[in-house]
Structures are given as C-alpha cells and as structure tokens.
Design a protein around this motif. Structure first.
Motif, short mmCIF file in Angstrom:
data_model
loop_
_atom_site.label_atom_id
_atom_site.label_comp_id
_atom_site.label_asym_id
_atom_site.label_seq_id
_atom_site.Cartn_x
_atom_site.Cartn_y
_atom_site.Cartn_z
N GLY A 162 1.01 -1.16 0.44
CA GLY A 162 0.26 -0.09 0.03
C GLY A 162 0.75 1.39 0.15
N ASP A 163 0.27 2.47 -0.41
CA ASP A 163 0.56 3.78 -1.09
C ASP A 163 1.06 4.41 0.17
OD1 ASP A 163 1.10 3.14 -3.22
OD2 ASP A 163 -0.40 4.99 -4.18
N ASN A 164 -0.09 3.95 1.76
CA ASN A 164 0.51 4.55 3.14
C ASN A 164 0.51 3.83 4.45
OD1 ASN A 164 -0.71 6.93 1.90
ND2 ASN A 164 -2.84 5.93 2.09
N GLU A 165 1.87 2.89 3.46
CA GLU A 165 2.36 2.10 4.67
C GLU A 165 3.83 2.14 5.05
OE1 GLU A 165 1.10 -1.76 4.50
OE2 GLU A 165 2.06 -2.43 2.59
N THR A 166 4.34 1.29 5.69
CA THR A 166 5.95 1.54 6.28
C THR A 166 6.35 0.17 5.17
OG1 THR A 166 5.67 3.26 7.63
CG2 THR A 166 7.38 1.67 7.40
N VAL A 167 7.02 -0.13 4.36
CA VAL A 167 7.62 -1.59 4.58
C VAL A 167 9.36 -2.02 4.99
CG1 VAL A 167 8.24 -2.81 2.01
CG2 VAL A 167 6.00 -0.61 2.05
N LEU A 168 9.08 -2.56 5.15
CA LEU A 168 10.80 -2.99 6.11
C LEU A 168 11.46 -3.97 5.44
CD1 LEU A 168 12.51 -3.00 9.08
CD2 LEU A 168 11.34 -4.83 9.78
N ILE A 169 12.39 -4.11 4.37
CA ILE A 169 12.55 -5.11 4.04
C ILE A 169 13.97 -5.56 4.75
CG2 ILE A 169 14.18 -4.98 1.93
CD1 ILE A 169 12.82 -3.35 1.07
N LEU A 170 13.85 -7.07 4.87
CA LEU A 170 14.94 -7.63 5.51
C LEU A 170 15.34 -8.60 4.93
CD1 LEU A 170 12.14 -8.65 8.87
CD2 LEU A 170 14.54 -6.69 8.20
N TYR A 171 16.24 -10.02 5.23
CA TYR A 171 17.03 -10.74 4.30
C TYR A 171 17.26 -11.67 5.08
CZ TYR A 171 18.66 -7.03 1.65
OH TYR A 171 19.18 -6.33 0.31
N GLY A 172 17.10 -12.93 4.99
CA GLY A 172 15.93 -14.24 4.89
C GLY A 172 17.67 -14.83 5.15
N ASP A 173 18.51 -14.24 5.32
CA ASP A 173 19.65 -14.96 5.16
C ASP A 173 20.94 -13.84 6.18
OD1 ASP A 173 20.69 -13.08 3.82
OD2 ASP A 173 22.55 -14.17 2.40
N VAL A 174 20.02 -13.70 7.94
CA VAL A 174 20.64 -12.83 7.96
C VAL A 174 19.69 -12.91 9.51
CG1 VAL A 174 20.95 -10.18 8.62
CG2 VAL A 174 21.91 -10.72 6.35
N PRO A 175 19.80 -13.51 10.14
CA PRO A 175 18.79 -14.08 11.43
C PRO A 175 18.78 -13.57 12.66
CG PRO A 175 21.05 -15.79 11.12
CD PRO A 175 21.12 -14.75 10.10
N LEU A 176 20.11 -12.72 12.63
CA LEU A 176 20.47 -12.79 14.55
C LEU A 176 19.96 -11.45 14.47
CD1 LEU A 176 23.25 -14.83 14.99
CD2 LEU A 176 20.78 -15.16 14.77
N THR A 177 19.41 -10.29 14.07
CA THR A 177 19.00 -8.99 14.29
C THR A 177 17.93 -9.38 15.06
OG1 THR A 177 18.97 -8.43 12.06
CG2 THR A 177 18.27 -6.67 13.18
N ARG A 178 17.99 -8.19 16.11
CA ARG A 178 16.81 -8.06 17.46
C ARG A 178 15.44 -7.31 17.20
NH1 ARG A 178 21.18 -8.97 22.40
NH2 ARG A 178 22.98 -9.38 21.31
N LYS A 179 14.82 -7.50 18.16
CA LYS A 179 13.60 -6.76 18.14
C LYS A 179 13.59 -5.47 18.08
CE LYS A 179 8.79 -5.91 19.58
NZ LYS A 179 8.44 -6.03 21.25
N GLU A 180 14.56 -4.59 18.99
CA GLU A 180 14.93 -3.27 19.44
C GLU A 180 15.07 -2.86 18.19
OE1 GLU A 180 14.39 -6.42 23.22
OE2 GLU A 180 15.58 -6.29 21.22
N THR A 181 16.19 -3.83 17.46
CA THR A 181 17.32 -3.39 16.37
C THR A 181 16.65 -2.82 15.41
OG1 THR A 181 19.18 -3.93 16.65
CG2 THR A 181 18.54 -2.99 14.70
N LEU A 182 15.78 -3.51 15.25
CA LEU A 182 14.23 -3.09 13.38
C LEU A 182 12.90 -2.42 14.39
CD1 LEU A 182 13.74 -7.03 13.02
CD2 LEU A 182 14.82 -5.63 11.42
N GLN A 183 12.96 -2.16 15.97
CA GLN A 183 12.01 -0.56 15.74
C GLN A 183 12.50 0.80 16.06
OE1 GLN A 183 8.61 -0.96 17.34
NE2 GLN A 183 9.07 0.78 16.41
#
Length: 454
Positions: free
Chosen positions: A91-112
């Motif tokens: 959608g035009d009015n949403e935020t799109v978070l782009i991640l990589y399936g081979d980068v498994p250790l990113t923490r919730k706090e970092t993404l937030q």
C-alpha cells in the motif's frame, strides 16, 4: 501507519554447496529465515511477504501454515528486482520493512529503532560501523552528515574506502516512495541487475532526509553465504543465550559449551554443567542441577531436582527433588512425582511414577501407572506391546518388584504386594500378596562340566 515486512529469500546460496535453499540452513535448529520471520512478527505487521526463487517448493513447505504471502522471483535479477515483485501487494500509506532471509540474528529492538527512525521520513537505513569494512558498500554523507548515497567497494575512491560505516541492506521505506523509486531502477551496470541500494541516491536527489539506525552488535547484521559463516552465526547466537541464562540466575560451568535450541525458562540458582543441549521449551525450577552431556527437550524439571550425566529427557515432567541418571532416558509421557529416583540405564515412556518411587538400575517402564513408595528392582521390564497393541501395567502404592522381573501387560500388582526376583508375571497380584513366577530350582550333585576335546 501500518507495517508490511518483505523478506528476501530467493537466493540459491551456491557457496553453501547444498541442495537445501540457503535461507533454510539452521541456526540453533531453526531455519535462518524462520528467525527473521519470528522477529518480524514481534513488530505486529499487517503482512509478511516472502520473496522466493530457488527451491521455492521446499521453502513454502517448510514455512507452511504461518499466514505468509509468498511472492515468486522467477529470475534472480538483483535485490531491486526482487522487491519489484511484491509491489502489487504493497500500500502507498504503509511502511515497508525490508529484511534478508539469511541474516537471522537481528533483534527486535534494532528493527524497532529502524522503524522509529523512519517515522518522519520516506527512507531509513540500517547501517553498521565495522573495524574492517572491506567488501561492503560504504555510506556516503555530505559535509552536514546527511546520507547522499551508497558506493560499492569496487567503485569507491581512496577517500570513500576509508569510510567505516556500511550498508546492511535492511531499510524501512514508505510505500508510495518505494514504488516510485523501484519504477525508476535501471540494470545499466556490469552485472545487468537491478540494485535496491540505487534507491538511496534517488531519495537523496529528491532531497529526502535519509535517516539511519545501527544495531547493538555487529553479529545482528551478519549473513551466511557459506558454512563457515553459518557456524559463526551459531556461536554468536549461543553466546547471547548463555549470557541471558546467567543474567537470569543460572551458573554455567562453561558458557561456550551449552547450546540453546529453543526457549529455556529458569528460576534462581540453576547449575548447568558442560555439553548440555536444550531443545524446544524447557523449564528449570529453583536449584535444579543439570550435569554434563545431557539433552533436555520440551520438558519441565521441578525445583531441587538433579539430572545426572549423560541423560536424555524428552517431553517429560519431573516434580520437585527428583533424581535422574546417570545414563537415563525419559521419553514422551514420562511423569515423575516428588522425590522419584530413576537411576542408570533406566528408560521410561508414557509412565507416571508416584511420590518417592524408585527404579534404580537397568529397567524399562512403558505404559505404566506406578504408585507411591514403589521399588522397581534392577532388570525389570513392563512388557507393554504384543506386536500390535500397547497395554498398561498398574503397580500400586508400596509394591516391591524383585530384580529381573517381566510384567506382561495388561496386569496389575496390588498395594504392598511383592513380586519375587526373576518372575514373569502374567496375572494380577492382589494387595499384599507374594507372586513367584519362575521355574523351580534343581541342584544336581555329581555333575561334570564339559571339557575341551583333545
């Protein structure tokens, strides 16, 4: 503003030298891409889109039943081309978070933190500062510190090569802006591919204030292209898990020799010796001791209990102050009441042992209901299977089962009853009875042992 997550998982992973899609290779017994999806879910997105390519059938089968939108990238023409495939679902009015399936250790706090950085702008990048940035795209900033682009290693000049802040590939983008920039991507480069990173220069040209965020640890943004890197991610993950266990009150005799492959919930003063593996959900009560070389899988261990060396406990429950092992195996459905003792080379399956009962050596107890204060002698077997069906053995409170006995189910041994050693019990034994079911002993006088012939 709503959130959609896009997970890039189309790469073949040639350097893994495996028929398994790269993103399905495990860290802590969980596919890398599943780590990514699970962390993304903690952000409460409305949609999670998984872009697949090589091994798509295997990937979709492995991730089935998780309310994911699978989008195919039939030709692998770069990261930008991959995200282009999911545009009809954004959608035009949403935020799109782009991640990589081979980068498994990113923490919730970092993404937030990355999402927070994107609140007031169309584009936020997750960057990281490396002691050795060789091989990575550098984050180029102007004199005011604003991001103006990403330059790849092969295209960087001497000044740019000195930059230590690099691109991780992860970003948060407003839907409308992402669609606009993706539509303007070109494959006019040496590889003939469409690069997602090219949207950064487009945003800078439009005067967008490009925000950045950084992880707490470098390992959060590391991927795995080969098995050496995969092993590095495993060790980083296990180091985090060990640290958390110790902060929660456990003593680890050697933190680098404990593996957590699921969730471990502990109370205070738990002690874990070396080479212990936790799988699934494991709960350890206060003062529990796990000796070396044990495997615990989906089980609950009550306060004050001790699991001795080289024991395996799977889908079992131990109440307080039990002792298990060494070399014991508790299979699914084993349930030990308070103070039960299970010794070496004892196997228990789908059996409940009452308070204070003991099976100290060389015993198999399957499909049994055992009361309180029962003593099971060495070499006892509940014969629960007739080749087709399973049957239950009942042993009531206070019974004594002599060594080397076979209890042929269905059968019941009554309260305070005794089974003589070496018996094969096929009929019920009533309360306080003695059952002796063995051949009568004969002593032959004058018998001569065989001797070797000449």
């Amino acid at each position: 503003m709503s959130l959609s997550v896009v997970v890039l998982a189309a790469g073949k992973g040639t350097r893994m030298r495996s028929a398994l899609p790269k993103v399905l290779h495990p860290v802590a017994h969980k596919p890398m891409v599943q780590h990514v999806i699970d962390t993304a879910r903690t952000l409460a997105p409305e949609n999670v889109h998984v872009i697949y390519g090589h091994g798509g059938d295997v990937l979709m089968d492995k991730l089935a039943g998780q309310q994911l939108n699978f989008v195919e990238q039939a030709q692998q023409l770069g990261t930008g081309h991959a995200v282009q495939q999911v545009v009809p679902h954004l959608g035009d009015n949403e935020t799109v978070l782009i991640l990589y399936g081979d980068v498994p250790l990113t923490r919730k706090e970092t993404l937030q933190g990355l999402l927070d950085a994107a609140i007031n702008t169309d584009l936020a990048l997750l960057t990281v500062t490396l002691p050795d940035p060789t091989g990575y795209g550098r984050i180029v900033r102007n004199a005011n510190g604003a991001v103006v682009g990403i330059v790849e290693q092969k295209d960087a000049n001497t000044e740019q090569l000195a930059i230590s802040e690099v691109n991780t590939g992860m970003m948060a983008v407003k839907g409308a802006a992402l669609k606009r920039w993706l539509g303007n991507l070109s494959n006019n480069n040496a590889q003939g591919e469409y690069y997602l990173t090219d949207i950064v220069a487009m945003a800078a040209d439009e005067g967008v204030n490009i925000a950045t965020a950084q992880p707490q640890a470098i390992s959060e943004v590391e991927g795995a292209n080969n098995r050496v890197q995969l092993a590095g991610l495993e060790r980083a993950y296990q180091a985090w898990q060990a640290e958390q266990l110790m902060l929660n009150g456990a003593t680890l005799m050697d933190p680098v020799r404990v593996d957590v492959r699921g969730e471990v919930i502990i109370a205070n003063d738990v002690v874990v010796d070396v080479n212990v593996i936790f799988e699934g959900r494991v709960e350890l009560g206060e003062g529990v001791v796990i000796e070396s070389n044990c495997v615990l899988r989906n089980c609950k261990i009550g306060a004050g209990s001790r699991v001795k060396a080289n024991s395996v406990i799977e889908e079992a429950v131990l109440a307080e102050n039990c002792a298990v092992g060494p070399y014991a195996r508790l299979r699914p459905g084993a349930e030990l009441a308070e103070g039960v003792q299970v010794g070496n080379f004892v196997e228990i399956k789908k059996t409940r042992m009452g308070k204070g009962s003991k099976a100290s050596h060389l015993t198999y107890l399957g499909d049994a209901m055992i009361g309180a204060g029962v003593n099971i002698g060495a070499g006892t077997i509940t014969c629960n299977y007739d080749g087709v069906n399973k049957f239950v053995t009942e042993i009531d409170d206070g019974a004594f089962i002599g060594s080397n006995s076979s209890l042929v189910a269905p059968v019941r041994v009554g309260k305070n009853a005794t089974v003589g050693a070496g018996s094969a019990v096929t009929k019920n034994v009533e309360d306080e009875e003695l059952a002796v079911a063995r051949g009568k002993q004969r002593n032959i006088t004058g018998w001569q042992r065989p001797v070797k012939k000449g």
